[in-house]
Design a protein around this motif. Structure first.
Motif, PDB file in Angstrom:
ATOM      1  N   GLU A 199      87.812  44.999  33.062  1.00 54.67           N
ATOM      2  CA  GLU A 199      87.516  44.529  34.417  1.00 54.67           C
ATOM      3  C   GLU A 199      86.091  44.916  34.825  1.00 54.67           C
ATOM      4  O   GLU A 199      85.341  44.092  35.368  1.00 54.67           O
ATOM      5  CB  GLU A 199      88.538  45.107  35.398  1.00 54.67           C
ATOM      6  N   ARG A 200      85.693  46.144  34.547  1.00 51.57           N
ATOM      7  CA  ARG A 200      84.324  46.555  34.891  1.00 51.57           C
ATOM      8  C   ARG A 200      83.300  45.726  34.116  1.00 51.57           C
ATOM      9  O   ARG A 200      82.253  45.347  34.646  1.00 51.57           O
ATOM     10  CB  ARG A 200      84.112  48.057  34.590  1.00 51.57           C
TER      11      ARG A 200
ATOM     12  N   PHE B 161      72.507  42.766  43.170  1.00 47.85           N
ATOM     13  CA  PHE B 161      72.241  44.187  42.935  1.00 47.85           C
ATOM     14  C   PHE B 161      73.316  45.093  43.539  1.00 47.85           C
ATOM     15  O   PHE B 161      73.660  46.124  42.960  1.00 47.85           O
ATOM     16  CB  PHE B 161      70.850  44.609  43.437  1.00 47.85           C
ATOM     17  N   THR B 162      73.857  44.710  44.690  1.00 45.25           N
ATOM     18  CA  THR B 162      74.855  45.577  45.351  1.00 45.25           C
ATOM     19  C   THR B 162      76.097  45.738  44.471  1.00 45.25           C
ATOM     20  O   THR B 162      76.571  46.857  44.227  1.00 45.25           O
ATOM     21  CB  THR B 162      75.224  44.977  46.724  1.00 45.25           C
TER      22      THR B 162
ATOM     23  N   ALA C 253      83.652  42.631  33.149  1.00 45.09           N
ATOM     24  CA  ALA C 253      83.576  41.296  33.777  1.00 45.09           C
ATOM     25  C   ALA C 253      82.775  41.359  35.079  1.00 45.09           C
ATOM     26  O   ALA C 253      81.935  40.495  35.351  1.00 45.09           O
ATOM     27  CB  ALA C 253      84.985  40.765  34.025  1.00 45.09           C
ATOM     28  N   VAL C 254      83.018  42.397  35.877  1.00 41.10           N
ATOM     29  CA  VAL C 254      82.315  42.537  37.167  1.00 41.10           C
ATOM     30  C   VAL C 254      80.812  42.735  36.925  1.00 41.10           C
ATOM     31  O   VAL C 254      79.967  42.124  37.582  1.00 41.10           O
ATOM     32  CB  VAL C 254      82.902  43.725  37.974  1.00 41.10           C
ATOM     33  N   CYS C 255      80.476  43.562  35.953  1.00 37.60           N
ATOM     34  CA  CYS C 255      79.071  43.857  35.676  1.00 37.60           C
ATOM     35  C   CYS C 255      78.351  42.616  35.145  1.00 37.60           C
ATOM     36  O   CYS C 255      77.240  42.295  35.586  1.00 37.60           O
ATOM     37  CB  CYS C 255      78.982  45.006  34.673  1.00 37.60           C
ATOM     38  N   LYS C 256      78.996  41.916  34.225  1.00 36.25           N
ATOM     39  CA  LYS C 256      78.364  40.715  33.657  1.00 36.25           C
ATOM     40  C   LYS C 256      78.111  39.683  34.759  1.00 36.25           C
ATOM     41  O   LYS C 256      77.026  39.107  34.853  1.00 36.25           O
ATOM     42  CB  LYS C 256      79.258  40.133  32.556  1.00 36.25           C
ATOM     43  N   GLN C 257      79.100  39.512  35.629  1.00 36.98           N
ATOM     44  CA  GLN C 257      78.947  38.540  36.721  1.00 36.98           C
ATOM     45  C   GLN C 257      77.839  38.980  37.688  1.00 36.98           C
ATOM     46  O   GLN C 257      77.053  38.153  38.146  1.00 36.98           O
ATOM     47  CB  GLN C 257      80.292  38.368  37.463  1.00 36.98           C
ATOM     48  N   ALA C 258      77.775  40.271  37.977  1.00 38.12           N
ATOM     49  CA  ALA C 258      76.744  40.768  38.895  1.00 38.12           C
ATOM     50  C   ALA C 258      75.351  40.499  38.316  1.00 38.12           C
ATOM     51  O   ALA C 258      74.432  40.124  39.042  1.00 38.12           O
ATOM     52  CB  ALA C 258      76.934  42.268  39.141  1.00 38.12           C
ATOM     53  N   ILE C 259      75.212  40.668  37.005  1.00 38.57           N
ATOM     54  CA  ILE C 259      73.908  40.381  36.363  1.00 38.57           C
ATOM     55  C   ILE C 259      73.629  38.876  36.446  1.00 38.57           C
ATOM     56  O   ILE C 259      72.542  38.452  36.840  1.00 38.57           O
ATOM     57  CB  ILE C 259      73.893  40.881  34.893  1.00 38.57           C
TER      58      ILE C 259
ATOM     59  N   GLU D 290      77.217  49.283  42.228  1.00 41.50           N
ATOM     60  CA  GLU D 290      78.527  49.926  42.400  1.00 41.50           C
ATOM     61  C   GLU D 290      79.239  50.121  41.056  1.00 41.50           C
ATOM     62  O   GLU D 290      79.718  51.207  40.736  1.00 41.50           O
ATOM     63  CB  GLU D 290      79.381  49.071  43.340  1.00 41.50           C
ATOM     64  N   VAL D 291      79.273  49.062  40.251  1.00 41.48           N
ATOM     65  CA  VAL D 291      80.026  49.158  38.996  1.00 41.48           C
ATOM     66  C   VAL D 291      79.269  50.007  37.970  1.00 41.48           C
ATOM     67  O   VAL D 291      79.881  50.741  37.189  1.00 41.48           O
ATOM     68  CB  VAL D 291      80.403  47.754  38.439  1.00 41.48           C
ATOM     69  N   VAL D 292      77.935  49.966  37.988  1.00 47.86           N
ATOM     70  CA  VAL D 292      77.150  50.732  37.005  1.00 47.86           C
ATOM     71  C   VAL D 292      77.287  52.243  37.262  1.00 47.86           C
ATOM     72  O   VAL D 292      77.537  53.014  36.333  1.00 47.86           O
ATOM     73  CB  VAL D 292      75.668  50.277  37.032  1.00 47.86           C
ATOM     74  N   GLU D 293      77.159  52.650  38.512  1.00 49.47           N
ATOM     75  CA  GLU D 293      77.294  54.085  38.801  1.00 49.47           C
ATOM     76  C   GLU D 293      78.728  54.556  38.527  1.00 49.47           C
ATOM     77  O   GLU D 293      78.954  55.626  37.958  1.00 49.47           O
ATOM     78  CB  GLU D 293      76.890  54.399  40.257  1.00 49.47           C
ATOM     79  N   TYR D 294      79.688  53.729  38.921  1.00 53.10           N
ATOM     80  CA  TYR D 294      81.090  54.102  38.693  1.00 53.10           C
ATOM     81  C   TYR D 294      81.363  54.275  37.198  1.00 53.10           C
ATOM     82  O   TYR D 294      81.973  55.268  36.769  1.00 53.10           O
ATOM     83  CB  TYR D 294      82.014  53.031  39.295  1.00 53.10           C
ATOM     84  N   ASP D 295      80.877  53.325  36.398  1.00 55.52           N
ATOM     85  CA  ASP D 295      81.143  53.382  34.966  1.00 55.52           C
ATOM     86  C   ASP D 295      80.476  54.598  34.311  1.00 55.52           C
ATOM     87  O   ASP D 295      81.060  55.241  33.432  1.00 55.52           O
ATOM     88  CB  ASP D 295      80.657  52.083  34.295  1.00 55.52           C
ATOM     89  N   SER D 296      79.263  54.922  34.772  1.00 53.68           N
ATOM     90  CA  SER D 296      78.574  56.102  34.235  1.00 53.68           C
ATOM     91  C   SER D 296      79.316  57.384  34.640  1.00 53.68           C
ATOM     92  O   SER D 296      79.561  58.267  33.816  1.00 53.68           O
ATOM     93  CB  SER D 296      77.128  56.120  34.753  1.00 53.68           C
ATOM     94  N   ASN D 297      79.706  57.453  35.917  1.00 55.04           N
ATOM     95  CA  ASN D 297      80.452  58.642  36.378  1.00 55.04           C
ATOM     96  C   ASN D 297      81.745  58.820  35.587  1.00 55.04           C
ATOM     97  O   ASN D 297      82.136  59.931  35.238  1.00 55.04           O
ATOM     98  CB  ASN D 297      80.808  58.520  37.870  1.00 55.04           C
TER      99      ASN D 297
END
Ligand code: PMV
Length: 327
Positions: free
Chosen positions: A215-216, A229-230, A218-224, A234-241
Motif C-alpha cells: 500500500e505504501r 509533495f504533501t 502504491a501511495v508513494c508511486k502515485q504521489a510521485i 507523509e508516506v516517505v517519512e512514515y516508511d523511513s521511520n
C-alpha cells in the motif's frame, strides 16, 4: 571473449519506500517492493578488465589496492557471473572510484554493484537487457538493482531470480525534487546492510512493516506521478521511520541514528510546518536525506549549513541509470 575491458558509471539511489529484509538471502529476493530515485552528480566509476594473466580477482578502490572485505565481495560477485556465464573463464582486475563518502548511509554498495555488473558484462561482449542487468546487480547488493534503470525506479519483489528486477517508471526530469544530504558522520557503519537484512525478522515489527508495504508503495508511486509533495512527504517519512523502528527492535538492535540525526529530523518537520516543501528519509546510516522541491533546496541547504553538527552537505537531483562510458 571478444571485448576484455569496459568502464561503467553508476549513481547511488535514495529509497523512498525502503527495502529491508529478504525472503531469500542468497538470491537477495526482497521481502517487500521498494521505490527510489537515482542521485545525479554522485557516482562510482568502475573499470573491469578480464585477463588470462590473473590468478585471482584484483580490486583497486579509490586508487588503493584492496585485499580485504571489499575485494572478497567483488570477487564473490564476479564468481556469480562466471557461474552464470561459462564463457567467462578469466579473473578480473577491477578499478573503482567514488566521488562521495562510502559506508555512511549514501548507498555506496548500490552504485558499486550496479557499475561492477554493467562493466563486467560489457567487458565480455555479452549483450543483456536492462532487466537482466538489474537482476544480476541485485545479487551483489539488493539496492544495486535500482541503480541500473534511469530516474524514478520501482523494484517489485518477484518470486524468482529472473522476476526480481527494478525498472524506471518516470525519467529524471519528471519531477524537480532534490536530495539535500546532511552528512553528520563519515564513519563506516558498524553493521552493514547484509547482516541487517538477515536480522530484520528477529523482532516483532517486520511482519507489520511488510504487511503494509504494497500500500505504501502504491501511495508513494502515485504521489510521485502526481508530483504531490504533501502525500509524498507523509508516506516517505512514515516508511523511513518504520524501517528504523524495525532496525531498533531487531535482536540484537541496530541503532543507525546519532543525536544530530534526530535533531535534523525534528527541524525538517518544523520547516515543513512553516511552509517549506521538505521531508526526510534515512538509509542504514546516520546521514539525513532531506528531499525537497527545487525552489526550496537553497533554503534547506542554508539552514542545514547553519547547524554545527552538519559536517558536509551533498546535493543531488534525480539521476540517470548506469551507463557504459568506454569499452
Ligand atoms: O542494498 P543493501 O543490501 O545495501 O540494502 C539497502 C537498504 C537500505 O538502504 C537501508 C534501504 C533501501 O531500500 O535502499
Amino acid at each position: 571473449m571478444s571485448r576484455m575491458t569496459a568502464t561503467a558509471r553508476a549513481t547511488p539511489n535514495i529509497a523512498f519506500i525502503k527495502y529491508w529484509g529478504n525472503r531469500d538471502d542468497d538470491l537477495r529476493l526482497p521481502a517487500n517492493p521498494s521505490i527510489s530515485m537515482n542521485l545525479d552528480g554522485l557516482h562510482t566509476e568502475t573499470t573491469v578488465t578480464w585477463s588470462d594473466k590473473l590468478t585471482v580477482d584484483e580490486l583497486t578502490l579509490n586508487g588503493e589496492k584492496d585485499t580485504g572485505e571489499a575485494c572478497d565481495r567483488v570477487s564473490a560477485h564476479l564468481s556469480r557471473l562466471r557461474q552464470r556465464f561459462p564463457v567467462i573463464t578469466q579473473y578480473a582486475a577491477v578499478k573503482s572510484s567514488n566521488n562521495f563518502p562510502i559506508g555512511a548511509g549514501i548507498a555506496s554498495s548500490a552504485a558499486a554493484f550496479a557499475a561492477l555488473t554493467v562493466a563486467a558484462v560489457a567487458a565480455t561482449g555479452i549483450e543483456l537487457s536492462e532487466h537482466e542487468l538489474s537482476t544480476l546487480a541485485r545479487l551483489g547488493s539488493g539496492s544495486a538493482a535500482r541503480s541500473v534503470p534511469t530516474g524514478f525506479v520501482e523494484w517489485r519483489t518477484g518470486n524468482t531470480h529472473k522476476e526480481s528486477y527494478a525498472e524506471s517508471f518516470a525519467p529524471p526530469d519528471y519531477w524537480n525534487i532534490v536530495d539535500v544530504i546532511a552528512v553528520v558522520s563519515r564513519e563506516h557503519k558498524e553493521v552493514g546492510s547484509s547482516a541487517g537484512h538477515r536480522s530484520a525478522s528477529t523482532g516483532d515489527l517486520q511482519a507489520a512493516r511488510i504487511a503494509g508495504a504494497e500500500e505504501r508503495f502504491a501511495v508513494c508511486k502515485q504521489a510521485i506521478l502526481d508530483r504531490d509533495f504533501t502525500a509524498f512527504a507523509e508516506v516517505v517519512e512514515y516508511d523511513s521511520n518504520l524501517m528504523h523502528a524495525v532496525m531498533m527492535t531487531s535482536r540484537p538492535p541496530l541503532f543507525y541514528w546519532l543525536p544530530p540525526t534526530l535533531m535534523i529530523m525534528e527541524q525538517v518537520r518544523h520547516w515543513r510546518a512553516e511552509g517549506l516543501q521538505v521531508c526526510y528519509t534515512l538509509d542504514a546510516g546516520p546521514n539525513v536525506h532531506c528531499i525537497c522541491v527545487r525552489k526550496d533546496a537553497a533554503k534547506v541547504s542554508a539552514r542545514l549549513k547553519a547547524m554545527s553538527e552538519v559536517l558536509d552537505i551533498l546535493k543531488a537531483a534525480p539521476g540517470i541509470g548506469t551507463q557504459i562510458i568506454t569499452t
